[in-house]
Design an enzyme around this catalytic site. Structure first.
Site, PDB file in Angstrom:
ATOM      1  N   CYS A 186       0.892  -1.327   0.110  1.00  0.00           N
ATOM      2  CA  CYS A 186      -0.004  -0.273  -0.053  1.00  0.00           C
ATOM      3  C   CYS A 186       0.959   1.163   0.033  1.00  0.00           C
ATOM      4  CB  CYS A 186      -0.809  -0.054   1.471  1.00  0.00           C
ATOM      5  SG  CYS A 186       0.052   0.178   2.957  1.00  0.00           S
TER       6      CYS A 186
ATOM      7  N   HIS B 223       2.520   2.521  11.173  1.00  0.00           N
ATOM      8  CA  HIS B 223       1.575   2.414  12.099  1.00  0.00           C
ATOM      9  C   HIS B 223       1.512   3.719  13.109  1.00  0.00           C
ATOM     10  CE1 HIS B 223       1.018  -1.653  11.335  1.00  0.00           C
ATOM     11  NE2 HIS B 223       2.187  -2.064  11.894  1.00  0.00           N
TER      12      HIS B 223
ATOM     13  N   HIS C 153      -2.185  -4.035  18.864  1.00  0.00           N
ATOM     14  CA  HIS C 153      -1.390  -3.668  17.616  1.00  0.00           C
ATOM     15  C   HIS C 153      -0.864  -2.452  17.772  1.00  0.00           C
ATOM     16  CE1 HIS C 153      -1.406  -2.585  13.336  1.00  0.00           C
ATOM     17  NE2 HIS C 153      -1.524  -3.798  13.211  1.00  0.00           N
TER      18      HIS C 153
ATOM     19  N   GLU D 144      -0.506   0.148  15.755  1.00  0.00           N
ATOM     20  CA  GLU D 144      -1.411   1.378  15.385  1.00  0.00           C
ATOM     21  C   GLU D 144      -2.510   1.846  16.301  1.00  0.00           C
ATOM     22  OE1 GLU D 144      -3.626   0.878  11.692  1.00  0.00           O
ATOM     23  OE2 GLU D 144      -5.179   2.103  12.672  1.00  0.00           O
TER      24      GLU D 144
ATOM     25  N   THR E 177      -6.986   0.538  11.119  1.00  0.00           N
ATOM     26  CA  THR E 177      -7.158   0.596   9.676  1.00  0.00           C
ATOM     27  C   THR E 177      -7.140  -0.573   8.805  1.00  0.00           C
ATOM     28  OG1 THR E 177      -4.827   0.991   9.554  1.00  0.00           O
ATOM     29  CG2 THR E 177      -6.135   3.031   9.484  1.00  0.00           C
TER      30      THR E 177
ATOM     31  N   SER F 268       1.598 -10.597  10.404  1.00  0.00           N
ATOM     32  CA  SER F 268       0.931  -9.216   9.910  1.00  0.00           C
ATOM     33  C   SER F 268      -0.695  -9.332   9.914  1.00  0.00           C
ATOM     34  CB  SER F 268       1.335  -9.150   8.383  1.00  0.00           C
ATOM     35  OG  SER F 268       0.424  -8.222   7.773  1.00  0.00           O
TER      36      SER F 268
HETATM   37  S1  SF4 Z   1      -3.557   2.841   6.741  1.00  0.00           S
HETATM   38 FE1  SF4 Z   1      -2.091   1.014   6.682  1.00  0.00          FE
HETATM   39  S2  SF4 Z   1      -2.890  -0.227   4.948  1.00  0.00           S
HETATM   40 FE2  SF4 Z   1      -3.473   1.816   4.471  1.00  0.00          FE
HETATM   41  S3  SF4 Z   1      -2.072   2.696   3.242  1.00  0.00           S
HETATM   42 FE3  SF4 Z   1      -1.585   3.254   5.371  1.00  0.00          FE
HETATM   43  S4  SF4 Z   1      -0.067   1.833   6.024  1.00  0.00           S
HETATM   44 FE4  SF4 Z   1      -0.967   1.001   4.110  1.00  0.00          FE
END
Ligand code: SF4
Length: 293
Positions: free
Chosen positions: A14, A80, A130, A132, A168, A224
């Protein structure tokens, strides 16, 4: 016998992962010693590649030494994100920070903080440990609640105005079911679906791709979160889906009677790894990859 090996054309990392990898590579190429706070990506093969380029990884206790002495390094914050306390501590210690927080995560942090400051009960739907989620909690003075299952919902204060957001990388299914449970318990709920659009769109594309293959190899780090979600999507439409990190894990029995093998990966799986696995599998199967790869 395998006749076609197809690499999913929509796979690849991503934007957030590409960005942080680019920041690491750019600093290392310029000769700047750099250390990532935690694994920069949930993919061991890619970590090894970056480590060979010189990227160090430090944990929450080691990072305070990154700015010291002859071994002084920049501190790379991964996609994150981190709690504000980490940035404050780095500043106090004179550590140069390279902020690789994904802008999509920054947006979640901003909303959580905004509603926390307005006095709302903040609820993050996701995994409690996690990175994030831990970062988002830090933006709410560690006052937010994390909901992972129905038992967590029972712990929420039903009478406080509540703001709900998502880690996310959770699945649409988890978001929908947890939000419904929260709305049933709590009287006044404001919510924002903060699942990354890349993740949602990938779910739909992946479902179609996985269903079109006899056997599906899904490549991604065993640690992951996004890989787990995406692999489960594959399994829902193709019971012959297998989660691997490298080609060495492919069991020949998986391929019995299969004509088409699909290879795809999560948001943290580099494209070069999918191609390498495709080539290694081709060599093993003696298949003609020309029309597909
Ligand atoms: S939120 Fe996570 S999955 Fe989405 S673009 Fe950002 S790093 Fe990638």
């Amino acid at each position: 016998m395998v006749k076609r090996i197809i690499i999913d054309e929509n796979a690849g990392p991503c934007g957030g992962v590409k960005r942080v990898i680019h920041l690491a590579e750019k600093n290392l190429a310029a000769g700047v010693k750099t250390a990532s706070l935690g694994a920069v990506i949930h993919n061991n093969v890619e970590i090894d590649r970056l480590s060979n380029l010189g990227l160090d990884t430090v944990d929450q206790t080691e990072f305070v030494r990154v700015g010291q002495g002859g071994d002084k390094r920049k501190l790379l914050i991964r996609a994150h994100g981190e709690a504000p306390a980490v940035f404050h501590q780095a500043e106090e210690l004179g550590i140069d920070v390279v902020d690789g927080t994904c802008p999509v995560v920054t947006r979640s942090q901003k909303y959580a903080r905004m509603y926390h400051e307005r006095g709302y009960q903040i609820v993050v739907v996701g995994k409690p440990k996690h990175a994030e989620v831990i970062g988002i909690l830090g933006h709410c003075d560690d006052q937010a609640k994390v909901v992972h299952d129905e038992a967590d919902v029972e712990q929420l204060d039903p009478d406080r105005p509540t703001y709900v957001l998502a880690q996310t990388t959770i699945s649409d299914e988890m978001w929908t079911s947890m939000l419904a449970a929260i709305q049933k318990r709590v009287h006044d709920v404001v919510w924002r679906n903060t699942i990354c659009a890349f993740v949602s769109d990938r779910e739909t594309e992946l479902r179609t791709f996985a269903a079109s293959c006899d056997v599906m190899l899904f490549v991604g780090g065993f640690n992951s979160s996004n890989t787990k979600v995406m692999y489960d999507v594959c399994l829902q439409v193709n019971p012959r889906a297998h989660w691997i990190e490298t080609a060495a894990e492919i069991d020949s029995k998986w391929l019995d009677g299969a004509e088409t093998v699909g290879i795809s990966g999560s948001a943290s799986t580099p494209q070069w790894l999918l191609e390498r696995i495709g080539q290694e599998l081709t060599a093993r199967c003696d298949a003609d990859p020309t029309p597909s790869i």
